[in-house]
Design a protein around this motif. Structure first.
Motif, PDB file in Angstrom:
ATOM      1  N   ASP A 181      -5.320   4.282  -3.830  1.00 49.51           N
ATOM      2  CA  ASP A 181      -6.139   4.985  -2.847  1.00 49.51           C
ATOM      3  C   ASP A 181      -6.617   3.920  -1.858  1.00 49.51           C
ATOM      4  O   ASP A 181      -7.508   3.140  -2.168  1.00 49.51           O
ATOM      5  N   ARG A 182      -6.008   3.891  -0.686  1.00 47.16           N
ATOM      6  CA  ARG A 182      -6.262   2.800   0.259  1.00 47.16           C
ATOM      7  C   ARG A 182      -7.708   2.725   0.730  1.00 47.16           C
ATOM      8  O   ARG A 182      -8.188   1.669   1.087  1.00 47.16           O
ATOM      9  N   LYS A 183      -8.414   3.830   0.729  1.00 47.70           N
ATOM     10  CA  LYS A 183      -9.774   3.837   1.269  1.00 47.70           C
ATOM     11  C   LYS A 183     -10.853   3.841   0.194  1.00 47.70           C
ATOM     12  O   LYS A 183     -12.034   3.861   0.506  1.00 47.70           O
ATOM     13  N   SER A 184     -10.457   3.817  -1.057  1.00 44.55           N
ATOM     14  CA  SER A 184     -11.425   3.873  -2.146  1.00 44.55           C
ATOM     15  C   SER A 184     -12.189   2.558  -2.281  1.00 44.55           C
ATOM     16  O   SER A 184     -11.610   1.477  -2.202  1.00 44.55           O
TER      17      SER A 184
ATOM     18  N   LYS B  39     -12.103   3.283  -9.865  1.00 43.29           N
ATOM     19  CA  LYS B  39     -10.732   3.371  -9.346  1.00 43.29           C
ATOM     20  C   LYS B  39     -10.130   1.985  -9.155  1.00 43.29           C
ATOM     21  O   LYS B  39      -8.948   1.755  -9.435  1.00 43.29           O
TER      22      LYS B  39
ATOM     23  N   GLY C 155       1.851   3.113  -3.279  1.00 35.44           N
ATOM     24  CA  GLY C 155       1.287   4.450  -3.342  1.00 35.44           C
ATOM     25  C   GLY C 155       2.268   5.399  -2.666  1.00 35.44           C
ATOM     26  O   GLY C 155       2.778   5.109  -1.586  1.00 35.44           O
TER      27      GLY C 155
ATOM     28  N   SER D 214       0.811  -1.218   0.000  1.00 37.98           N
ATOM     29  CA  SER D 214       0.000   0.000   0.000  1.00 37.98           C
ATOM     30  C   SER D 214       0.841   1.263   0.000  1.00 37.98           C
ATOM     31  O   SER D 214       0.512   2.231  -0.666  1.00 37.98           O
ATOM     32  N   ASN D 215       1.916   1.270   0.787  1.00 35.65           N
ATOM     33  CA  ASN D 215       2.718   2.487   0.879  1.00 35.65           C
ATOM     34  C   ASN D 215       4.181   2.164   1.112  1.00 35.65           C
ATOM     35  O   ASN D 215       4.546   1.066   1.539  1.00 35.65           O
TER      36      ASN D 215
ATOM     37  N   ASP E 292       3.990   8.136  -0.482  1.00 33.83           N
ATOM     38  CA  ASP E 292       3.641   8.691   0.825  1.00 33.83           C
ATOM     39  C   ASP E 292       4.784   9.464   1.470  1.00 33.83           C
ATOM     40  O   ASP E 292       4.696   9.848   2.621  1.00 33.83           O
TER      41      ASP E 292
ATOM     42  N   SER F 261      -0.515   4.805  -7.568  1.00 35.69           N
ATOM     43  CA  SER F 261      -1.659   5.704  -7.357  1.00 35.69           C
ATOM     44  C   SER F 261      -2.763   5.009  -6.565  1.00 35.69           C
ATOM     45  O   SER F 261      -3.953   5.213  -6.824  1.00 35.69           O
TER      46      SER F 261
END
Length: 122
Positions: A61-64, A69, A38, A10-11, A40, A59
Motif C-alpha cells: 500500500d504505497r500511501k499507508s 501494515k 504491488g 512499488s508497482n 496494478d 500487497s
C-alpha cells in the motif's frame, strides 16, 4: 549462493516501463527472477517478458503509514527472501527500498543493490 534474484518496486507499471531491458538481461543470467510488486494491472505484461520471471504480489500500500501494515510488509520481504533463497535484491522506488533493504540487512547472506550502488549486508 543460489542463482535467484529479486527485483523489488512499488508497482508492475514502473518495472514494465522503465526496467524491461534489465529484466530481459537478468532472465538470461539467472535461473529465476522474482519481480516483487504491488499488483496494478501490468503484472501479466511483466511475466511475459521471459519464461523464468515470476511476479509476486507484495500487497504494498504505497500511501499507508500505519505501523501494522508496514510491519507486515517488512515481514513479507524478510520471509520471501528467506523462503525463495534469493541471493540479490534490486530495489527501486522508496518504500520497497527501505523495507526490502531492512529485510536484507537482517539476512547476512544477501546483497542489496539500490540506486546503482552495491551494499553487502553483513
Amino acid at each position: 549462493m543460489s542463482n535467484n534474484i529479486a527485483v523489488v518496486a512499488s508497482n508492475a507499471w514502473y518495472i514494465y516501463n522503465f526496467r524491461r531491458d534489465l529484466l530481459l538481461e537478468l532472465s538470461k543470467r539467472y535461473k529465476k527472477v522474482f519481480v516483487v510488486v504491488g499488483y496494478d494491472g501490468y503484472e501479466n505484461n511483466v511475466s511475459e517478458i521471459s519464461n523464468n520471471i515470476e511476479v509476486v504480489d507484495s500487497s504494498l500500500d504505497r500511501k499507508s503509514t500505519g505501523i501494522v501494515k508496514n510491519l507486515r510488509l517488512l515481514y513479507f520481504y524478510y520471509s520471501f527472501l528467506k523462503n525463495n533463497n534469493v541471493s540479490f535484491a534490486l530495489n527501486f522506488t522508496i518504500k520497497p527500498n527501505v523495507f526490502s533493504g531492512a529485510a536484507c540487512r537482517n539476512r547476512t547472506d544477501h546483497l542489496m543493490i539500490t540506486n546503482q550502488l552495491l551494499y553487502q549486508m553483513s
